[in-house]
Design an enzyme around this catalytic site. Structure first.
Site, PDB file in Angstrom:
ATOM      1  CB  ALA A 138      -0.892  -0.017   1.251  1.00 32.42           C
ATOM      2  N   PRO A 139       0.416   2.338  -0.662  1.00 32.54           N
ATOM      3  CG  PRO A 139       0.363   4.548  -1.411  1.00 32.54           C
ATOM      4  CD  PRO A 139       1.191   3.589  -0.621  1.00 32.54           C
ATOM      5  CG  ASN A 161       1.198   4.926  -7.207  1.00 27.41           C
ATOM      6  OD1 ASN A 161       0.145   4.810  -7.839  1.00 27.41           O
ATOM      7  ND2 ASN A 161       1.553   6.041  -6.605  1.00 27.41           N
ATOM      8  CE  LYS A 162       7.992   1.697  -5.294  1.00 30.99           C
ATOM      9  NZ  LYS A 162       7.277   2.523  -4.283  1.00 30.99           N
ATOM     10  CG  ASP A 219       0.459  -2.293   3.635  1.00 28.46           C
ATOM     11  OD1 ASP A 219       1.383  -1.842   2.916  1.00 28.46           O
ATOM     12  OD2 ASP A 219       0.218  -1.854   4.785  1.00 28.46           O
ATOM     13  NE  ARG A 261       0.825   2.800   4.087  1.00 26.35           N
ATOM     14  CZ  ARG A 261       1.540   3.803   3.585  1.00 26.35           C
ATOM     15  NH1 ARG A 261       1.366   5.029   4.028  1.00 26.35           N
ATOM     16  NH2 ARG A 261       2.440   3.579   2.657  1.00 26.35           N
ATOM     17  CG  ASP A 310       8.578   0.186  -1.936  1.00 24.88           C
ATOM     18  OD1 ASP A 310       9.741   0.629  -1.929  1.00 24.88           O
ATOM     19  OD2 ASP A 310       7.563   0.909  -1.988  1.00 24.88           O
ATOM     20  CB  CYS A 313      11.781   6.463  -0.738  1.00 22.76           C
ATOM     21  SG  CYS A 313      10.676   6.333   0.665  1.00 22.76           S
TER      22      CYS A 313
HETATM   23  N1  SAM Z   1       4.997  -0.085  -2.342  1.00 18.47           N
HETATM   24  C1  SAM Z   1       4.081   0.968  -1.917  1.00 18.47           C
HETATM   25  C2  SAM Z   1       3.747   1.830  -3.120  1.00 18.47           C
HETATM   26  O1  SAM Z   1       4.547   1.921  -4.060  1.00 18.47           O
HETATM   27  O2  SAM Z   1       2.666   2.420  -3.145  1.00 18.47           O
HETATM   28  C3  SAM Z   1       4.649   1.767  -0.770  1.00 18.47           C
HETATM   29  C4  SAM Z   1       5.012   0.906   0.418  1.00 18.47           C
HETATM   30  S1  SAM Z   1       5.446   1.811   1.864  1.00 18.47           S
HETATM   31  C5  SAM Z   1       7.079   2.294   1.567  1.00 18.47           C
HETATM   32  C6  SAM Z   1       5.633   0.516   3.046  1.00 18.47           C
HETATM   33  C7  SAM Z   1       4.362  -0.217   3.421  1.00 18.47           C
HETATM   34  O3  SAM Z   1       4.731  -1.386   4.135  1.00 18.47           O
HETATM   35  C8  SAM Z   1       3.425   0.525   4.336  1.00 18.47           C
HETATM   36  O4  SAM Z   1       2.160   0.627   3.723  1.00 18.47           O
HETATM   37  C9  SAM Z   1       3.328  -0.345   5.591  1.00 18.47           C
HETATM   38  O5  SAM Z   1       2.023  -0.392   6.144  1.00 18.47           O
HETATM   39  C10 SAM Z   1       3.724  -1.684   5.063  1.00 18.47           C
HETATM   40  N2  SAM Z   1       4.328  -2.642   6.009  1.00 18.47           N
HETATM   41  C11 SAM Z   1       5.274  -2.401   6.936  1.00 18.47           C
HETATM   42  N3  SAM Z   1       5.620  -3.540   7.552  1.00 18.47           N
HETATM   43  C12 SAM Z   1       4.904  -4.535   6.984  1.00 18.47           C
HETATM   44  C13 SAM Z   1       4.828  -5.945   7.182  1.00 18.47           C
HETATM   45  N4  SAM Z   1       5.577  -6.566   8.107  1.00 18.47           N
HETATM   46  N5  SAM Z   1       3.974  -6.648   6.409  1.00 18.47           N
HETATM   47  C14 SAM Z   1       3.204  -6.034   5.492  1.00 18.47           C
HETATM   48  N6  SAM Z   1       3.234  -4.696   5.272  1.00 18.47           N
HETATM   49  C15 SAM Z   1       4.067  -3.964   6.006  1.00 18.47           C
END
Ligand code: SAM
Length: 330
Positions: free
Chosen positions: A116-117, A119-120, A138, A143, A185, A251
């Site tokens: 989430a959110p 885009n990838k 996620d 999200r 990511d 990022c």
């Molecule tokens: N890839 C997404 C995009 O391009 O839209 C952005 C991802 S963001 C950097 C990181 C995400 O990882 C967050 O939405 C967070 O809730 C989720 N997250 C963190 N730890 C996690 C876990 N152990 N399992 C699943 N999701 C997790």
């Protein structure tokens, strides 16, 4: 969410949603809307900056990613009909790199561990031509709701979204037996995001002067915890028996979360190696740092982006499953 990466100082990137339209059709649509297509050419010294910096209503094909168009900083397309109808996605160039590193084949099965959110996730669906399956995990329900909405607007039909901790997903569950591609990511410090100026200044100092006075103990601990978490996400994805190609991205501009994680992953297992440089955005000149345990050759296989490239600070690495003969020789 699509606005997250947009800042006044970076170029504006337009990803063509191949589920709805084609690059040629979008180029024509912008030309019909009185935008002029310019050729970035091969000139030395930042042709993108020269051609696009001071002008308006011009655009170009991105030289590195074939589904991306680039517009001058400050171009605002959020109200443009092509954005509203889902034909284009406004996404920073760096954030478009991971899906191109994973290269999921149409008809295959992929997973997005921290999706989430979305885009990838939507970008992978675009490259897969809506054929196959993407498991999108996620742990944050709000999200994930955004992901469902965003990927729905983008006409993605192959995404199965699940609110769960990826580390709790059983890689041996038969539902995931056909997963071949993984996009990772995970949460990071976000120090590469351009509009977080303080984080960026800190990051520059940390790179130029590692271990310097600004490295407070608390931020060191935080970076270590993040790196441990990020490493565990990559190692978990490697336990899915059919996975053969993985992208890992952040990022962040901190070596600990980037080259450091790659080095730890390579040391912790022997079934996956780094994808070769010619598989990882080969035309992009800025590669990884020879630091945190990576050799010069390994650093050349991974990609960094920095604000002076007209993108957010970002990092991408590709891992591929080694053939048995390769494992024997490592
Ligand atoms: N890839 C997404 C995009 O391009 O839209 C952005 C991802 S963001 C950097 C990181 C995400 O990882 C967050 O939405 C967070 O809730 C989720 N997250 C963190 N730890 C996690 C876990 N152990 N399992 C699943 N999701 C997790």
């Amino acid at each position: 969410p699509a606005h997250l990466c947009d800042t006044a100082s970076t170029f504006r990137y337009v990803r063509v949603n191949l589920l709805v339209t084609s690059v040629d059709a979008i180029i024509k649509a912008f030309q019909d809307d009185r935008y002029r297509l310019v050729d970035l050419g091969q000139a030395e010294g930042g042709p993108m900056h020269q051609v696009l910096a001071a002008k308006s209503r011009v655009f170009a094909c991105d030289p590195d990613l074939n589904d991306l168009l680039v517009f001058p900083p400050g171009t605002d397309l959020h109200a443009h009909p092509l954005f509203v109808n889902g034909s284009i996605v406004l996404q920073d160039k760096a954030s478009c790199m991971p899906a191109h590193v994973v290269q999921p084949a149409p008809g295959s099965v992929a997973l997005d561990a921290c999706a989430a959110p979305g885009n990838k996730t939507s970008h992978m669906a675009s490259l897969m031509k809506n054929r196959g399956r993407i498991f999108a995990f996620d742990m944050d329900q709000r999200r994930l709701d955004t992901l469902v909405q965003l990927t729905g607007n983008a006409k993605c039909k192959i995404i199965k979204a699940q609110c769960t901790n990826f580390l709790d997903v059983d890689p041996l569950d038969p539902s995931y037996a056909d997963v071949e591609y993984a996009l990772l990511d995970p949460s990071c410090s976000g120090s590469g995001i351009v509009n977080r100026q303080d984080a960026l200044v800190d990051s520059y100092i940390a790179i130029v002067n590692p271990g310097g006075a600004n490295d407070a103990r608390s931020s060191e601990t935080r970076a270590q915890n993040l790196a441990e978490f990020q490493t565990s996400i990559v190692l978990h994805a490697m336990r899915f028996p059919g996975v053969k190609r993985i992208s890992y991205s952040t990022c962040s501009v901190h070596a600990e979360e980037n080259e450091g994680v790659v080095a730890r992953v390579l040391q912790s297992q022997s079934e996956f190696g780094l994808a070769a440089a010619d598989q990882v955005i080969p035309t992009w000149p800025r590669r990884g740092l020879e630091t945190a345990g990576l050799t010069k050759e390994q650093a050349a296989c991974v990609v960094r982006t920095m604000p002076e490239d007209g993108t957010n600070g970002f990092f991408v690495a590709g891992f591929v499953r080694l053939q048995p003969a390769d494992i024997a020789s490592t």
